[in-house]
Design an enzyme around this catalytic site. Structure first.
Site, PDB file in Angstrom:
ATOM      1  N   LYS A 188       0.832  -1.216   0.000  1.00 51.59           N
ATOM      2  CA  LYS A 188       0.000   0.000   0.000  1.00 51.59           C
ATOM      3  C   LYS A 188       0.864   1.262   0.000  1.00 51.59           C
ATOM      4  O   LYS A 188       0.639   2.174  -0.786  1.00 51.59           O
ATOM      5  CB  LYS A 188      -0.910   0.044   1.247  1.00 51.59           C
ATOM      6  CG  LYS A 188      -1.864  -1.101   1.396  1.00 51.59           C
ATOM      7  CD  LYS A 188      -2.715  -0.973   2.656  1.00 51.59           C
ATOM      8  CE  LYS A 188      -1.910  -0.953   3.946  1.00 51.59           C
ATOM      9  NZ  LYS A 188      -1.167  -2.221   4.216  1.00 51.59           N
ATOM     10  N   ARG A 195      -9.105   1.413   8.876  1.00 55.31           N
ATOM     11  CA  ARG A 195      -8.708   0.034   9.143  1.00 55.31           C
ATOM     12  C   ARG A 195      -9.785  -0.718   9.925  1.00 55.31           C
ATOM     13  O   ARG A 195      -9.595  -1.895  10.234  1.00 55.31           O
ATOM     14  CB  ARG A 195      -7.438   0.058   9.993  1.00 55.31           C
ATOM     15  CG  ARG A 195      -6.191  -0.434   9.271  1.00 55.31           C
ATOM     16  CD  ARG A 195      -5.025  -0.279  10.239  1.00 55.31           C
ATOM     17  NE  ARG A 195      -3.898  -1.068   9.888  1.00 55.31           N
ATOM     18  CZ  ARG A 195      -2.792  -0.575   9.304  1.00 55.31           C
ATOM     19  NH1 ARG A 195      -2.710   0.683   8.973  1.00 55.31           N
ATOM     20  NH2 ARG A 195      -1.781  -1.361   9.076  1.00 55.31           N
ATOM     21  N   ARG A 227      11.564  -6.164   4.458  1.00 59.34           N
ATOM     22  CA  ARG A 227      11.322  -4.714   4.445  1.00 59.34           C
ATOM     23  C   ARG A 227      12.336  -4.002   5.332  1.00 59.34           C
ATOM     24  O   ARG A 227      12.618  -4.433   6.434  1.00 59.34           O
ATOM     25  CB  ARG A 227       9.898  -4.398   4.927  1.00 59.34           C
ATOM     26  CG  ARG A 227       9.662  -2.899   5.091  1.00 59.34           C
ATOM     27  CD  ARG A 227       8.216  -2.501   4.995  1.00 59.34           C
ATOM     28  NE  ARG A 227       7.408  -2.931   6.136  1.00 59.34           N
ATOM     29  CZ  ARG A 227       6.110  -2.648   6.244  1.00 59.34           C
ATOM     30  NH1 ARG A 227       5.479  -1.974   5.307  1.00 59.34           N
ATOM     31  NH2 ARG A 227       5.440  -3.084   7.302  1.00 59.34           N
ATOM     32  N   ARG A 261      11.774  -2.821  11.113  1.00 60.72           N
ATOM     33  CA  ARG A 261      10.857  -2.325  12.144  1.00 60.72           C
ATOM     34  C   ARG A 261      10.569  -3.427  13.156  1.00 60.72           C
ATOM     35  O   ARG A 261      10.404  -4.575  12.776  1.00 60.72           O
ATOM     36  CB  ARG A 261       9.531  -1.901  11.486  1.00 60.72           C
ATOM     37  CG  ARG A 261       9.481  -0.441  11.095  1.00 60.72           C
ATOM     38  CD  ARG A 261       8.344  -0.126  10.150  1.00 60.72           C
ATOM     39  NE  ARG A 261       7.029  -0.646  10.562  1.00 60.72           N
ATOM     40  CZ  ARG A 261       5.929  -0.502   9.820  1.00 60.72           C
ATOM     41  NH1 ARG A 261       5.966   0.124   8.661  1.00 60.72           N
ATOM     42  NH2 ARG A 261       4.786  -0.987  10.240  1.00 60.72           N
ATOM     43  N   ARG A 288      -0.385  -9.279  13.389  1.00 65.19           N
ATOM     44  CA  ARG A 288      -0.983  -8.194  12.602  1.00 65.19           C
ATOM     45  C   ARG A 288      -1.858  -8.738  11.490  1.00 65.19           C
ATOM     46  O   ARG A 288      -2.875  -8.138  11.148  1.00 65.19           O
ATOM     47  CB  ARG A 288       0.125  -7.297  12.030  1.00 65.19           C
ATOM     48  CG  ARG A 288       0.817  -6.491  13.121  1.00 65.19           C
ATOM     49  CD  ARG A 288       2.126  -5.923  12.660  1.00 65.19           C
ATOM     50  NE  ARG A 288       1.955  -4.903  11.649  1.00 65.19           N
ATOM     51  CZ  ARG A 288       2.909  -4.528  10.800  1.00 65.19           C
ATOM     52  NH1 ARG A 288       4.086  -5.114  10.825  1.00 65.19           N
ATOM     53  NH2 ARG A 288       2.671  -3.586   9.943  1.00 65.19           N
TER      54      ARG A 288
HETATM   55  P1  ADP Z   1       2.329  -1.732   3.211  1.00 65.96           P
HETATM   56  O1  ADP Z   1       2.341  -0.231   3.166  1.00 65.96           O
HETATM   57  O2  ADP Z   1       1.095  -2.327   2.579  1.00 65.96           O
HETATM   58  O3  ADP Z   1       2.550  -2.263   4.585  1.00 65.96           O
HETATM   59  P2  ADP Z   1       4.884  -1.583   1.781  1.00 65.96           P
HETATM   60  O4  ADP Z   1       4.584  -0.705   0.630  1.00 65.96           O
HETATM   61  O5  ADP Z   1       5.704  -1.044   2.883  1.00 65.96           O
HETATM   62  O6  ADP Z   1       3.534  -2.247   2.329  1.00 65.96           O
HETATM   63  O7  ADP Z   1       5.607  -2.897   1.195  1.00 65.96           O
HETATM   64  C1  ADP Z   1       6.044  -3.949   2.061  1.00 65.96           C
HETATM   65  C2  ADP Z   1       7.425  -4.440   1.606  1.00 65.96           C
HETATM   66  O8  ADP Z   1       7.315  -5.108   0.349  1.00 65.96           O
HETATM   67  C3  ADP Z   1       8.434  -3.322   1.394  1.00 65.96           C
HETATM   68  O9  ADP Z   1       9.702  -3.808   1.749  1.00 65.96           O
HETATM   69  C4  ADP Z   1       8.351  -3.036  -0.102  1.00 65.96           C
HETATM   70  O10 ADP Z   1       9.586  -2.530  -0.616  1.00 65.96           O
HETATM   71  C5  ADP Z   1       8.038  -4.412  -0.679  1.00 65.96           C
HETATM   72  N1  ADP Z   1       7.133  -4.381  -1.825  1.00 65.96           N
HETATM   73  C6  ADP Z   1       6.108  -3.530  -2.065  1.00 65.96           C
HETATM   74  N2  ADP Z   1       5.475  -3.823  -3.221  1.00 65.96           N
HETATM   75  C7  ADP Z   1       6.112  -4.924  -3.713  1.00 65.96           C
HETATM   76  C8  ADP Z   1       5.924  -5.723  -4.899  1.00 65.96           C
HETATM   77  N3  ADP Z   1       4.942  -5.468  -5.777  1.00 65.96           N
HETATM   78  N4  ADP Z   1       6.764  -6.768  -5.077  1.00 65.96           N
HETATM   79  C9  ADP Z   1       7.745  -7.029  -4.161  1.00 65.96           C
HETATM   80  N5  ADP Z   1       7.967  -6.323  -3.050  1.00 65.96           N
HETATM   81  C10 ADP Z   1       7.170  -5.287  -2.815  1.00 65.96           C
HETATM   82  P1  ADP Z   2       1.542  -1.709   7.641  1.00 61.60           P
HETATM   83  O1  ADP Z   2       1.045  -1.059   6.408  1.00 61.60           O
HETATM   84  O2  ADP Z   2       2.854  -2.372   7.505  1.00 61.60           O
HETATM   85  O3  ADP Z   2       0.524  -2.557   8.318  1.00 61.60           O
HETATM   86  P2  ADP Z   2       1.333   0.823   9.040  1.00 61.60           P
HETATM   87  O4  ADP Z   2       2.545   1.632   8.968  1.00 61.60           O
HETATM   88  O5  ADP Z   2       0.167   1.186   8.206  1.00 61.60           O
HETATM   89  O6  ADP Z   2       1.822  -0.632   8.756  1.00 61.60           O
HETATM   90  O7  ADP Z   2       0.817   0.725  10.547  1.00 61.60           O
HETATM   91  C1  ADP Z   2       1.679   0.367  11.598  1.00 61.60           C
HETATM   92  C2  ADP Z   2       0.865   0.259  12.881  1.00 61.60           C
HETATM   93  O8  ADP Z   2       0.298   1.542  13.197  1.00 61.60           O
HETATM   94  C3  ADP Z   2      -0.316  -0.683  12.842  1.00 61.60           C
HETATM   95  O9  ADP Z   2       0.055  -2.037  13.104  1.00 61.60           O
HETATM   96  C4  ADP Z   2      -1.205  -0.097  13.945  1.00 61.60           C
HETATM   97  O10 ADP Z   2      -0.717  -0.444  15.228  1.00 61.60           O
HETATM   98  C5  ADP Z   2      -0.992   1.393  13.770  1.00 61.60           C
HETATM   99  N1  ADP Z   2      -1.989   1.968  12.847  1.00 61.60           N
HETATM  100  C6  ADP Z   2      -1.751   2.527  11.631  1.00 61.60           C
HETATM  101  N2  ADP Z   2      -2.902   2.953  11.061  1.00 61.60           N
HETATM  102  C7  ADP Z   2      -3.908   2.654  11.936  1.00 61.60           C
HETATM  103  C8  ADP Z   2      -5.315   2.811  11.933  1.00 61.60           C
HETATM  104  N3  ADP Z   2      -5.959   3.360  10.889  1.00 61.60           N
HETATM  105  N4  ADP Z   2      -6.008   2.367  13.009  1.00 61.60           N
HETATM  106  C9  ADP Z   2      -5.389   1.834  14.061  1.00 61.60           C
HETATM  107  N5  ADP Z   2      -4.071   1.629  14.135  1.00 61.60           N
HETATM  108  C10 ADP Z   2      -3.310   2.028  13.084  1.00 61.60           C
END
Ligand code: ADP
Ligand code: ADP
Ligand code: ZN
Length: 214
Positions: A13, A88, A127, A160, A171
């Site tokens: 995302k 979320r 990541r 992280r 998660r």
């Molecule tokens: P989210 O915001 O949904 O948690 P991220 O954008 O941070 O996800 O992506 C999670 C991990 O996967 C990161 O290390 C990112 O560089 C990698 N990643 C994102 N999109 C892709 C893809 N299409 N193919 C492979 N790796 C990806």
């Molecule tokens: P990812 O895309 O890898 O799941 P985020 O960076 O979006 O991670 O979120 C990291 C953490 O921040 C989540 O696991 C949660 O604890 C908190 N968080 C982020 N967005 C929200 C939300 N909309 N509601 C509740 N908790 C959130």
């Protein structure tokens, strides 16, 4: 254009939201980034959010919703945004709807980045995030130019705490329970769009551009 990114943690995302923000010239609003910045700056909000985040739990709705509503007041958010990590939960989605209704606007697209759980665990372990600017990388799929160093600001990259496998499993459970129901919620509103998040970064963005218009 008002866009919501849906998908499991690690689905991509954030990666896609940044590309959308740049191409379509709208702000990228990531609740995770806002919470992490508050933790880094040791604010009250950061102190409250940290314990939940470390455990892989969601930060309570009340806190999260008020933070997003404040962010919407900033001038750059007036004409649109790409929301990453919000809503979320169903109550968060309902609050967003109420706020949109009040301002006479609506969500144009809720883009679900679909990736199965097996692929998620693998992605998260690779990541790496910048301690300073929040940029994200992947050891295999989106490596920085220099090992362990952020391309944008030159600071160090870390795994992280909440990306460690035990917390990722937790998660994912929270995602299935609380966030996945939003897929139906936005399908019913007629704005749900699906992309195959298992494809490579540029292919996923290609699918998104088709949805949004080049
Ligand atoms: P989210 O915001 O949904 O948690 P991220 O954008 O941070 O996800 O992506 C999670 C991990 O996967 C990161 O290390 C990112 O560089 C990698 N990643 C994102 N999109 C892709 C893809 N299409 N193919 C492979 N790796 C990806
Ligand atoms: P990812 O895309 O890898 O799941 P985020 O960076 O979006 O991670 O979120 C990291 C953490 O921040 C989540 O696991 C949660 O604890 C908190 N968080 C982020 N967005 C929200 C939300 N909309 N509601 C509740 N908790 C959130
Ligand atoms: Zn950086």
């Amino acid at each position: 254009m008002r866009i919501i990114m849906l998908g499991a943690p690690g689905a991509g995302k954030g990666t896609q939201a940044k590309k959308i923000a740049e191409k379509y010239n709208i702000p990228h609003i990531s609740t995770g980034d806002i919470f992490r910045a508050n933790i880094k700056n040791e604010t009250e909000l950061g102190k409250k959010a940290k314990s939940y985040m470390d455990q892989g739990m969601l930060v309570p709705d009340e806190l999260t919703i008020s933070l997003v509503m404040d962010r919407f007041q900033e001038p750059d958010a007036r004409n649109g945004y790409v929301l990453d990590g919000f809503p979320r939960t169903i109550p968060q989605a309902e609050s967003l709807d109420a706020a949109l209704k009040e301002s006479g606007s609506q969500i144009d697209h809720a883009i679900n980045v679909d990736v199965p759980d097996e692929a998620i665990v693998k992605r998260m372990s690779g990541r790496r995030a910048c301690v300073n600017c929040g940029a994200t990388y992947h050891l295999q799929y989106a490596a920085p130019k220099k090992d362990g160093v952020c391309d944008h600001c030159g600071e160090g990259l870390i795994l992280r705490d909440d990306d460690k496998p035990e917390t990722v499993e937790k998660r994912l459970g929270v995602y299935h329970d609380q966030t996945q129901p939003l897929i139906d919620y936005y399908a019913q509103k007629g704005v749900l769009k699906e992309v195959d998040g298992t494809r490579d970064l540029e292919e996923v963005f290609g699918q998104i551009k088709k949805i949004l218009g080049e």
